[in-house]
Design a protein around this motif. Sequence first.
Motif, PDB file in Angstrom:
ATOM      1  N   TYR A 128       0.838  -1.200   0.000  1.00 10.95           N
ATOM      2  CA  TYR A 128       0.000   0.000   0.000  1.00 10.95           C
ATOM      3  C   TYR A 128       0.879   1.258   0.000  1.00 10.95           C
ATOM      4  O   TYR A 128       0.665   2.185  -0.786  1.00 10.95           O
ATOM      5  CB  TYR A 128      -0.923  -0.018   1.222  1.00 10.95           C
ATOM      6  N   ALA A 129       1.891   1.254   0.883  1.00 12.29           N
ATOM      7  CA  ALA A 129       2.787   2.409   0.989  1.00 12.29           C
ATOM      8  C   ALA A 129       3.521   2.644  -0.335  1.00 12.29           C
ATOM      9  O   ALA A 129       3.601   3.772  -0.819  1.00 12.29           O
ATOM     10  CB  ALA A 129       3.790   2.188   2.117  1.00 12.29           C
ATOM     11  N   ASN A 130       4.035   1.548  -0.908  1.00 10.38           N
ATOM     12  CA  ASN A 130       4.761   1.664  -2.176  1.00 10.38           C
ATOM     13  C   ASN A 130       3.886   2.272  -3.260  1.00 10.38           C
ATOM     14  O   ASN A 130       4.300   3.153  -3.994  1.00 10.38           O
ATOM     15  CB  ASN A 130       5.218   0.274  -2.653  1.00 10.38           C
ATOM     16  N   LYS A 131       2.666   1.751  -3.343  1.00 16.08           N
ATOM     17  CA  LYS A 131       1.779   2.215  -4.409  1.00 16.08           C
ATOM     18  C   LYS A 131       1.357   3.659  -4.209  1.00 16.08           C
ATOM     19  O   LYS A 131       1.030   4.361  -5.156  1.00 16.08           O
ATOM     20  CB  LYS A 131       0.539   1.331  -4.476  1.00 16.08           C
ATOM     21  N   LEU A 132       1.363   4.078  -2.947  1.00 11.86           N
ATOM     22  CA  LEU A 132       1.014   5.465  -2.662  1.00 11.86           C
ATOM     23  C   LEU A 132       2.202   6.375  -2.963  1.00 11.86           C
ATOM     24  O   LEU A 132       2.055   7.597  -3.063  1.00 11.86           O
ATOM     25  CB  LEU A 132       0.618   5.573  -1.181  1.00 11.86           C
ATOM     26  N   GLY A 133       3.382   5.765  -3.134  1.00  9.70           N
ATOM     27  CA  GLY A 133       4.582   6.547  -3.427  1.00  9.70           C
ATOM     28  C   GLY A 133       5.317   6.993  -2.171  1.00  9.70           C
ATOM     29  O   GLY A 133       6.028   7.987  -2.183  1.00  9.70           O
TER      30      GLY A 133
END
Lengths: 217, 140
Positions: A128-133
């Motif tokens: 989730y964090a990765n995809k949020l940048g």
Amino acid sequence: MKFLKYITILSISTLLFSCSQNGKRLPFLGEMQTIDRMEGGKLVIDTFYQTIPNFSFVNQDSVVINNDSLKNSIYIADFFFTSCPSICPIMSKNMLSVYKKYKRNNEVRFLSHTIDPKHDTIPVLKKYANKLGVEGTQWSFLLGNRDTVYNIARHGYMNYAQENADIPGGVEHSGYFILVDKDRRIRGAYDGTDKQQVENLTNDIDILLNEYKSVKK
Amino acid sequence: MRRLLLPFFFCGLVIIIFLNACNEETIKYQSYYSSGSALYKTHCSNCHMDDGEGLEALIPPLTDTTFLKNNREKLACFIVYGLKDTIVINGKTYDGVMPAETHLAPIEIAKLLTYITNTFGNNQGIYELSEVEKNLRKCD
């Protein structure tokens, strides 16, 4: 004559600067306690503000985050879950705009507590964090025991979170962003779904950072 | 004669505009579009946002006109049964889950799709109720 002009401009700008930021302070939210004590024959009243209780959670990189890891930062806390179809995406979007503004400033940190620990395991939070940048630990997505998280939401951050089978997603919660200072005190609460209030939050972060700057001097 | 040409032309133009505005099809489109906008706010904008831009790599935007055109027949199924497959939107891959909106009636879906396929840079005309009903029978 020219010299006088410079002096005037200089003094006016100093005056403006000192009035605009340094003077302003944020209120203390939550319950307040006063204790009277006698000191050298004089009555002294000590004021104690509500503070965030001790906690220890694990973030998306399996790093333990507790009060100690935040002692040199002010932080913004909220409650969410990754599969939430209601207010969370808007909250994440708004939080992201604040995060981008203070990116790499470790004096400002972000804590998003999942309220669905059964589904939101560490790999799920990491994705989730990765995809949020989001990179690094400045913004931590925290995993903890369900009841512990619900409890700190209610009694620590004056928020609420509870399971409710009747609504989409199965968990209901309030969408507040809570601003906490370096001494664990709550200094602001903002509706995370409201753009205007999120703007107020960034203004208040600047004011709070300034309070610490003026203390240092 | 020449002097009359311009006013004549102008009157003709006004009549055409007037007829167009009162055209039954146009009225239907406008009514679908405006109810669709309200439905979008209730059922979609939490995730896809008011401006249809979605959320980073988590939630896809609704701005990929080519995707909407190529998948026109599947759009109603996506809404009613949700979406689990990996999709590519504007060249980016999205593999999240879109929740199902099983409670929506076909007429609501027609209005929603009319709104979505004609906003956010899309311009694909009305999405008819009959089209929704036909496509819903073909969902996987």
